[in-house]
Design an enzyme around this catalytic site. Structure first.
Site, PDB file in Angstrom:
ATOM      1  N   HIS A 131      54.639  28.925  81.778  1.00 50.26           N
ATOM      2  CA  HIS A 131      53.387  28.802  81.020  1.00 50.26           C
ATOM      3  C   HIS A 131      52.872  30.149  80.521  1.00 50.26           C
ATOM      4  CE1 HIS A 131      51.101  30.449  84.410  1.00 50.26           C
ATOM      5  NE2 HIS A 131      51.894  29.725  85.178  1.00 50.26           N
ATOM      6  N   ASN A 132      52.297  30.128  79.344  1.00 48.33           N
ATOM      7  CA  ASN A 132      51.628  31.285  78.724  1.00 48.33           C
ATOM      8  C   ASN A 132      52.566  32.425  78.333  1.00 48.33           C
ATOM      9  OD1 ASN A 132      49.247  30.252  80.850  1.00 48.33           O
ATOM     10  ND2 ASN A 132      48.543  30.739  78.777  1.00 48.33           N
TER      11      ASN A 132
END
Length: 374
Positions: free
Chosen positions: A254-255
């Protein structure tokens, strides 16, 4: 690219390739052979097109049975090909020009344009013109599938996902909600785009799930290999830049923010919030820790473990990651460690024996300098 398809003559091949800047001006079409297929230089037979890169052995050209070959601007190689009546075209990048040639001889399979009767498309989804939707495809509510997209059998497109023009999603890949794919992307079988990021918050009662409400964005021409995962974040976005290529079995958490033209080889992976600037190469089984920043053009060699930032243009290896040349010196030392350990123990024993002799001398001759006795 021209609409020509194999079989085609060497003359037709030349006309098609002259549209590309890497095609040179030097060529010899010999007897203008008919070309039916492509093959490696070592195993090419009559009717085949192949290529030879600069620095490769002259023997390969001496022994090949190919009818045509893409060669570097090397007069010796070109003369040998002419002497053997092999048609040749010069290029400063023969492999790249060969890649331009492949579509003339091979077209990937795809379902016919239209909707297979077993596919399920929510009435609120938008499907563009010229889309191919294979057997048992599922397209959820509010999803957008732009023109000329190809969805192979058993693909699942979650509600709200967006698939850009001419993108191809192979069998059994899954595109989750809040995933946005640009134009000309390729998602291979088993890959999952926009899967939930690994987000859990500790509490007195145990782990509490942090719902992943962000977005996953793949810019134009991104390719993701089989069984790879690109995770959706809780907030913000996970983004893969234009023309970035991901191999099989790769984990992108994620991210993460990947720049343009990055390359990640099989079984590599990164924890959350990692940033790769443009043109970074991550070799097989390399791993990157949380929140690391990798500078533009850096290279992480195979099995590198990165636990701190890497500067632009740096080549790193080993675990923990260190400059590649330093790692090579360390690696060459490993086979000698047992011998070095034996030598060290021998030296330790000799030092201990000398210390005992010096102590005995000092006891027998108080105040005397033992070095004067040597």
């Amino acid at each position: 690219m021209t609409s020509l398809k194999a079989p085609l003559s060497a003359q037709d091949l030349l006309l098609a390739l002259q549209a590309y800047p890497e095609c040179g001006t030097a060529f010899d079409l010999a007897a203008n052979p008919l070309l039916k297929t492509i093959a490696p230089v070592e195993t090419a037979e009559s009717g085949s097109l192949t290529f030879l890169e600069a620095g490769k052995s002259l023997v390969l050209l001496e022994n090949t049975q190919a009818s045509a070959i893409l060669l570097p601007p090397d007069p010796q190689l070109q003369q040998l090909a002419s002497d053997r009546s092999i048609a040749w075209i010069a290029s400063v990048q023969p492999k790249l020009l060969f890649a331009r040639s492949v579509p003339l001889f091979y077209q990937p399979q795809r379902p016919p344009v239209g909707l297979h009767p077993t596919a399920i498309v929510d009435p609120t989804a938008h499907v563009g013109e010229g889309v191919s939707i294979g057997a048992y495809v599922v397209i959820g509510p509010g999803a957008i599938v732009e023109d000329e997209v190809c969805l192979h059998p058993h693909v699942v497109i979650y509600g709200g996902a967006h698939i850009g023009r001419r993108s191809v999603v192979h069998a059994q890949a899954v595109i989750h909600e809040r995933a946005i794919l640009g134009s000309d992307c390729v998602i291979h079988s088993g890959a999952v785009i926009g899967s939930e990021g690994f987000g859990f918050v500790p509490s007195a009662q145990g782990w509490v799930k942090l719902d992943q409400a962000g977005y996953t964005v793949l810019e134009d021409q991104v390719e993701v290999g089989c069984n790879s995962a690109v995770d959706r974040p809780a907030m913000g976005e996970t983004r893969l830049g234009r023309n970035t290529k991901i191999d099989n079995l790769v984990q992108i958490a994620h991210n993460c923010q990947l720049g343009q033209h990055c390359l990640m080889a099989g079984q590599s992976g990164m924890a959350g919030s990692v940033t790769l600037e443009d043109n970074v190469i991550v070799a097989g089984q390399a791993g990157i820790a949380n929140q690391i920043h990798i500078g533009k053009g850096a290279i992480l060699s195979s099995r590198t473990g990165v636990i701190k930032d890497v500067a632009a243009g740096q080549v790193v290896s080993g675990h923990p990651a260190q400059p590649h040349r330093q790692w090579l010196k360390i690696a060459t030392t490993y086979p000698h460690l047992p011998e070095m350990q034996r030598s060290l123990r021998l030296l330790q024993a000799q030092v201990q024996a000398l210390e005992m002799q010096l102590a005995a001398y000092g006891a027998e001759h108080p105040g005397a300098d033992p070095l004067n006795s040597l």
